[in-house]
Design an enzyme around this catalytic site. Structure first.
Site, PDB file in Angstrom:
ATOM      1  N   ASP A 183      20.098 -25.150  -5.541  1.00  0.00           N
ATOM      2  CA  ASP A 183      20.796 -25.318  -4.263  1.00  0.00           C
ATOM      3  C   ASP A 183      21.496 -24.046  -3.767  1.00  0.00           C
ATOM      4  O   ASP A 183      22.421 -23.546  -4.393  1.00  0.00           O
ATOM      5  CB  ASP A 183      21.818 -26.442  -4.459  1.00  0.00           C
ATOM      6  CG  ASP A 183      22.558 -26.816  -3.199  1.00  0.00           C
ATOM      7  OD1 ASP A 183      22.183 -26.345  -2.117  1.00  0.00           O
ATOM      8  OD2 ASP A 183      23.520 -27.591  -3.311  1.00  0.00           O
TER       9      ASP A 183
ATOM     10  N   SER B 134      19.951 -25.087   1.860  1.00  0.00           N
ATOM     11  CA  SER B 134      19.749 -26.507   1.628  1.00  0.00           C
ATOM     12  C   SER B 134      19.214 -27.187   2.892  1.00  0.00           C
ATOM     13  O   SER B 134      18.203 -26.749   3.438  1.00  0.00           O
ATOM     14  CB  SER B 134      21.071 -27.131   1.136  1.00  0.00           C
ATOM     15  OG  SER B 134      20.845 -28.379   0.537  1.00  0.00           O
TER      16      SER B 134
END
Length: 293
Positions: free
Chosen positions: A160, A39
């Site tokens: 993610d 991320s």
């Protein structure tokens, strides 16, 4: 054989702390042999490896007030709270150009973690990656459930990286890292609790069953990984760099003063820790100038 490594946590806009730490490491020519990020950690890592001083600060603080950077309009119009096209196309390719060539020439290993929406497993991608693929996997790693859409890449639907493997210490160790330095975006004593996002996991069960499982398991996986890292630190087998005070800064923060304060905190924390970092990696100069040209 000693192999130094950076493990970079995500955390949305809290990643400005990591940006500050990496800025100081760049200034000290401290480039670890291996870097893995998820991320926001992956986003910070690429500018560190391309040796673009100040770039992370520009992208994360100077551009945060851009109307397309974070907005409810994005969410309503494109189902993306963050302006993903702005962040992963306009900025790196035109507004604040990313140095793909220097990134490719950097000798360091780079690994970015993503989550497979169908299986829930962590999928890792490594350099070398062509520019479009690099942007795709970093974008996937930064695509948050309910705030972004999955990225279709490599025959998978990816999201993610912080879901399946939020603190990828085990992957770093399995890749041969012996001197891990973990840059975190949470304060000491933080433990992940169940959040409303996790409770909404069943909403994904039909279309993306793996994503639903990853959300349900996120709390346990995070806390177990953190316990592992802290046990290594207690044995002097790892270093942790983490903020002392986040000042209630949110993962979707847009206040430039708060963001700048956290960035400076990261920079100053790294400044104080440079002697310890050098000692931890056996006082070796991690990068020589010739290798990075």
């Amino acid at each position: 054989m000693v192999k130094s490594g950076l493990i970079l946590e995500g955390g949305g806009m809290r990643g400005v702390y990591t940006a500050g730490v990496l800025q100081k490491l760049m200034e000290e020519d401290l480039f670890m042999e291996y870097v893995i990020g998820v991320s926001a950690g992956a986003c910070n890592a690429v500018s560190y490896l391309s040796r673009q001083s100040g770039r992370n600060r520009t992208v994360m603080i100077d551009y945060v007030t851009h109307p397309d950077y974070i907005s409810m309009r994005n969410l309503l119009k494109n189902r993306e709270l963050f302006g993903m096209n702005l962040i992963f196309d306009d900025i790196p390719n035109r507004l604040v150009p990313f140095d793909y060539e220097r990134f490719d020439k950097a000798a360091e290993e780079f690994v970015v973690g993503t989550t497979d929406c169908m299986t829930g497993e962590a999928i890792y991608y490594r350099k070398p990656l062509p520019p479009d693929e690099l942007l795709a996997v970093v974008r996937a790693s930064s695509s948050l459930p309910f705030m972004s859409r999955p990225v279709e890449f490599d025959g998978r639907f990816l999201m993610d990286g912080s879901l399946a493997d939020p603190l990828p210490i085990k992957q770093a160790l399995s890749d041969g890292v012996t001197k891990p330095i973990v840059i975190m975006t949470r304060e000491r004593n933080y433990r992940k609790r169940q959040t409303p996002l996790m409770r909404l996991a069943p909403a994904f069960a039909r279309q993306y069953p793996g994503l639903a499982r990853a959300l349900e398991e996120r709390q346990r996986v995070y806390n177990e990984s953190l316990a592992h890292i802290e046990a290594l630190e207690a044995q002097e087998q790892a270093m942790i760099i983490r903020p002392r005070n986040l000042h209630k800064l949110r993962g979707i923060e847009r206040d430039q003063e708060r963001l700048a304060a956290l960035y400076v905190q990261g920079y100053r924390d790294a400044e104080l820790m440079v002697p310890r970092i050098r000692k931890f990696v056996q006082a070796q100069q991690i990068v020589n100038a010739e290798r990075s040209l």
